[in-house]
Design a protein around this motif. Structure first.
Motif, PDB file in Angstrom:
ATOM      1  N   ALA A 241      42.236  44.331  36.511  1.00 26.46           N
ATOM      2  CA  ALA A 241      43.385  44.848  37.154  1.00 26.46           C
ATOM      3  C   ALA A 241      43.349  44.597  38.770  1.00 26.46           C
ATOM      4  O   ALA A 241      44.099  44.468  39.432  1.00 26.46           O
ATOM      5  N   ASP A 242      41.954  45.105  39.321  1.00 24.20           N
ATOM      6  CA  ASP A 242      41.691  45.028  40.691  1.00 24.20           C
ATOM      7  C   ASP A 242      41.992  43.399  41.231  1.00 24.20           C
ATOM      8  O   ASP A 242      41.928  43.463  42.575  1.00 24.20           O
ATOM      9  N   THR A 243      41.873  42.762  40.452  1.00 24.80           N
ATOM     10  CA  THR A 243      42.238  41.084  41.072  1.00 24.80           C
ATOM     11  C   THR A 243      43.443  40.583  41.314  1.00 24.80           C
ATOM     12  O   THR A 243      43.921  39.745  41.888  1.00 24.80           O
ATOM     13  N   PHE A 244      44.488  41.595  40.689  1.00 25.38           N
ATOM     14  CA  PHE A 244      45.955  41.309  41.000  1.00 25.38           C
ATOM     15  C   PHE A 244      46.434  41.929  41.998  1.00 25.38           C
ATOM     16  O   PHE A 244      45.947  43.106  42.443  1.00 25.38           O
TER      17      PHE A 244
ATOM     18  N   VAL B 270      46.395  34.094  34.852  1.00 23.69           N
ATOM     19  CA  VAL B 270      46.971  34.626  33.568  1.00 23.69           C
ATOM     20  C   VAL B 270      45.933  35.587  32.874  1.00 23.69           C
ATOM     21  O   VAL B 270      45.036  34.999  32.444  1.00 23.69           O
ATOM     22  N   GLN B 271      46.385  36.590  32.603  1.00 23.38           N
ATOM     23  CA  GLN B 271      45.221  37.620  32.082  1.00 23.38           C
ATOM     24  C   GLN B 271      45.965  38.154  30.794  1.00 23.38           C
ATOM     25  O   GLN B 271      46.975  39.090  30.746  1.00 23.38           O
ATOM     26  N   HIS B 272      45.374  37.944  29.687  1.00 24.38           N
ATOM     27  CA  HIS B 272      45.898  38.197  28.435  1.00 24.38           C
ATOM     28  C   HIS B 272      44.930  39.591  28.234  1.00 24.38           C
ATOM     29  O   HIS B 272      44.580  40.267  28.896  1.00 24.38           O
TER      30      HIS B 272
ATOM     31  N   GLU C  60      51.628  37.498  25.323  1.00 23.88           N
ATOM     32  CA  GLU C  60      52.128  38.303  26.517  1.00 23.88           C
ATOM     33  C   GLU C  60      50.854  38.172  27.433  1.00 23.88           C
ATOM     34  O   GLU C  60      49.810  37.929  27.112  1.00 23.88           O
ATOM     35  N   ALA C  61      51.070  38.390  28.759  1.00 23.52           N
ATOM     36  CA  ALA C  61      50.012  38.267  29.540  1.00 23.52           C
ATOM     37  C   ALA C  61      50.680  38.813  31.214  1.00 23.52           C
ATOM     38  O   ALA C  61      51.671  38.872  31.345  1.00 23.52           O
ATOM     39  N   LEU C  62      49.602  39.131  31.798  1.00 23.95           N
ATOM     40  CA  LEU C  62      49.917  39.542  33.381  1.00 23.95           C
ATOM     41  C   LEU C  62      49.598  38.215  34.142  1.00 23.95           C
ATOM     42  O   LEU C  62      48.676  37.475  34.148  1.00 23.95           O
ATOM     43  N   VAL C  63      50.685  37.870  34.756  1.00 26.33           N
ATOM     44  CA  VAL C  63      50.539  36.652  35.640  1.00 26.33           C
ATOM     45  C   VAL C  63      50.989  36.807  37.155  1.00 26.33           C
ATOM     46  O   VAL C  63      51.680  37.562  37.322  1.00 26.33           O
TER      47      VAL C  63
ATOM     48  N   ALA D 211      42.175  34.437  31.067  1.00 25.39           N
ATOM     49  CA  ALA D 211      41.291  35.515  30.481  1.00 25.39           C
ATOM     50  C   ALA D 211      41.904  36.099  29.586  1.00 25.39           C
ATOM     51  O   ALA D 211      43.255  36.255  29.415  1.00 25.39           O
ATOM     52  N   GLY D 212      41.016  36.775  28.779  1.00 22.73           N
ATOM     53  CA  GLY D 212      41.637  37.555  27.495  1.00 22.73           C
ATOM     54  C   GLY D 212      40.703  37.678  26.399  1.00 22.73           C
ATOM     55  O   GLY D 212      40.152  36.589  26.085  1.00 22.73           O
ATOM     56  N   ALA D 213      40.804  38.634  25.810  1.00 25.32           N
ATOM     57  CA  ALA D 213      40.005  38.776  24.385  1.00 25.32           C
ATOM     58  C   ALA D 213      40.163  37.679  23.352  1.00 25.32           C
ATOM     59  O   ALA D 213      41.456  37.191  23.385  1.00 25.32           O
ATOM     60  N   THR D 214      39.414  37.563  22.492  1.00 27.72           N
ATOM     61  CA  THR D 214      39.463  36.308  21.236  1.00 27.72           C
ATOM     62  C   THR D 214      40.885  36.660  20.744  1.00 27.72           C
ATOM     63  O   THR D 214      41.125  38.199  20.296  1.00 27.72           O
TER      64      THR D 214
END
Length: 530
Positions: A340-343, A321-323, A362-365, A32-35
């Motif tokens: 954020a709550d899904t992690f 993977v969250q961008h 970069e991403a939250l993984v 996921a992540g913005a364009t």
């Protein structure tokens, strides 16, 4: 990238390599992540990592960028700068074996399905039918099944709809009313679908789902669907991918937990799958996603925000993977908090703040561990692809298509004896029987005609002549008799009266002659006109 030491190596954080556990890769995932934040590159890195591990993948190529996975990558200043960060030496750039597909058959091998394979539920979604129209469509499919009709393409469905509409009264007590209005609405929806070119998707030869499970030289084959044109029709795009998932689910055998998946399915622009989808179909999608992992298939959704995915399905996506996301409005801030709550929280940083401050690449993984538990979220940098970033040329694409082992397998459309041909033959047979019955009836009428005419026969020419003669003679005799009586009463017989009597007889005879001639002429001319 894949190696024995790191496994399915996807990203690198301050604590080292972040890899997807092979036997947990079929527990699905989310990118996921913005364009513009790097989702497409992440997808490419994941796909080629699975490829190197021998796992085939399917992905939709929205802008043509993913076609570059078929070509060898090369060193760049950006990659050279990243090597020390990842603890890597000079990488071995490589391409992946690729098969290009296209629903419209323009930029790859055609992918077709029959109307029967699609089924009434998915077809109803594609046509955007209401509840009543959906019911009619289900009736048509049931009748076609009972009568043994094959529904291959849209003309088969059109013919079946027309048949059921004409025989609606016969089926009303068994299946319910089939109104002409509902049939007309479905026919109009089919026409609109044809005008969009979707008729090329329905037909034969139907795509064999086993072709998605191919490997070449120990690498998994990447099946890349050209979706730039398909994306212009969101319902067709999402329904087509949902059909592929349904076919995989219904076709593949149960395999349990494997060391790694048999296939990884990347579903880009995933929000389109759920927009405007009925509750019944959402339940089916949830069931397919929950159970298809036992068939060895992993599904990875790509979308802008986790809020695009229904909660019941989002909870099944273990590898995340969250961008970066932007939070300019209260709605955006809510989406960030939801993501954020899904992690699983990391005490080293605040997840919601990190999401808004991530740089491109970069991403939250967070990946599942060997026991299936979600790993603590890490702020990481995604690896660079070893294949080409960016689209291939038309010439390169054409060469790959022609060199494919399935080249020519789906290119030529087929048209077998299906519902349209069966109904057309029945209609022609009925017309022939009606024509024969009409001819027999006319022949019977021809035999009965002389008798009927004899009963109502009008007087012929000779009968009219004799009638005229009798009338004229009678009139003449009456005239002569009258003259004779007159003379007897007067008792006188002169020369002048004799002449008068002769004139009367002459005139009466002439009148009789005229009458006979008139009747003859009238009757002869009348028969000539007829």
């Amino acid at each position: 990238m894949y190696d024995k030491e790191r496994g399915l190596y996807i990203a690198h954080c301050s604590e080292g390599a972040l890899s997807i556990t092979g036997k947990m890769a079929n527990r699905h995932g989310l990118i996921a992540g913005a364009t513009g934040t790097g989702k497409t590159v992440t997808l490419q890195v994941m796909a080629e990592t699975f490829c190197q591990a021998g796992v085939p993948c399917f992905m939709a190529d929205m802008k043509g960028d993913l076609s570059g996975i078929s070509q060898v990558g090369r060193m760049s200043g950006f990659i050279e700068k990243r090597l020390p960060e990842f603890g890597l030496e000079t990488p071995e750039f490589q391409a992946c074996p690729v098969r290009f597909y296209d629903v419209f058959g323009e930029q790859g091998h055609p992918m077709r399905a029959t109307v029967s394979q699609m089924g009434p539920q998915l077809l109803s979604r594609l046509l955007q039918l209401n509840e009543t129209q959906d019911g009619v469509l289900n009736i048509v499919f049931r009748i076609a099944d009972e009568r043994g009709w094959l529904l291959d393409d849209l003309k088969d469905l059109r013919a079946s709809l027309d048949f059921v509409s004409k025989h609606a009264k016969e089926y009303a007590t068994k299946y319910g009313n089939v109104s002409a209005a509902s049939v007309g609405a479905i026919q109009r929806a089919l026409l609109q679908l044809e005008n969009q070119g979707a008729d090329k998707f329905f037909g034969l030869p139907a795509f064999n789902i086993q072709d998605l499970l191919a490997t070449e030289g120990g690498k998994g084959v990447m099946s890349v669907l050209a979706a730039d044109k398909l994306m212009m029709q969101p319902k067709l795009y999402s329904t087509f991918l949902l059909w592929l998932l349904s076919e995989l689910y219904s076709t593949l055998p149960e395999v349990g937990d494997l060391p790694q998946p048999k296939l990884v399915f990347f579903f880009d622009e995933a929000h389109m799958l759920f927009d405007g989808t009925s509750k019944a179909l959402l339940d089916k999608i949830e069931q397919v996603i929950r159970l298809i992992r036992s068939k060895g298939v992993g599904i990875y959704f790509i979308t802008q925000s986790p809020t695009d995915i229904p909660e019941n399905i989002l909870g099944q996506l273990g590898n995340r993977v969250q961008h970066a996301l932007r939070a300019y409005t209260p709605k955006d801030q809510k989406a960030v908090k939801t993501a954020a709550d899904t992690f699983r929280a990391n005490p080293a940083f605040k997840t919601d703040e990190a999401i808004m401050n991530l740089e491109t690449g970069e991403a939250l993984v967070s990946f599942l561990d060997a026991k299936g538990a979600p790993g603590m979220v890490q702020r990481a940098k995604i690896l660079f692809p070893l294949s080409q970033i960016g689209a291939v040329s038309e010439g390169q694409r054409l060469d790959i298509i022609k060199q494919s082992s399935i080249y020519g397998k789906y290119d030529k459309a087929e048209d077998r004896q299906s519902a349209f041909e069966v109904l057309l033959a029945e209609e022609e047979q009925q017309l022939a029987v009606q024509e024969e019955s009409k001819e027999l009836a006319e022949a019977d009428d021809g035999k009965a005609a002389p008798t009927a005419k004899a009963e109502k026969k009008k007087p012929g020419i000779m009968s009219k002549v004799w009638k005229a003669v009798l009338t004229a003679v009678t009139s003449t005799l009456a005239t002569i008799l009258g003259t004779y009586v007159s003379e007897k009463v007067s008792g006188k017989k002169s020369k002048s009266r004799t002449s008068a009597r002769e004139r009367v007889v002459k005139n009466a005879t002439s009148a009789a002659t005229r009458t006979i001639t008139k009747e003859l002429t009238r009757d002869i001319l009348g028969n000539l006109v007829k």
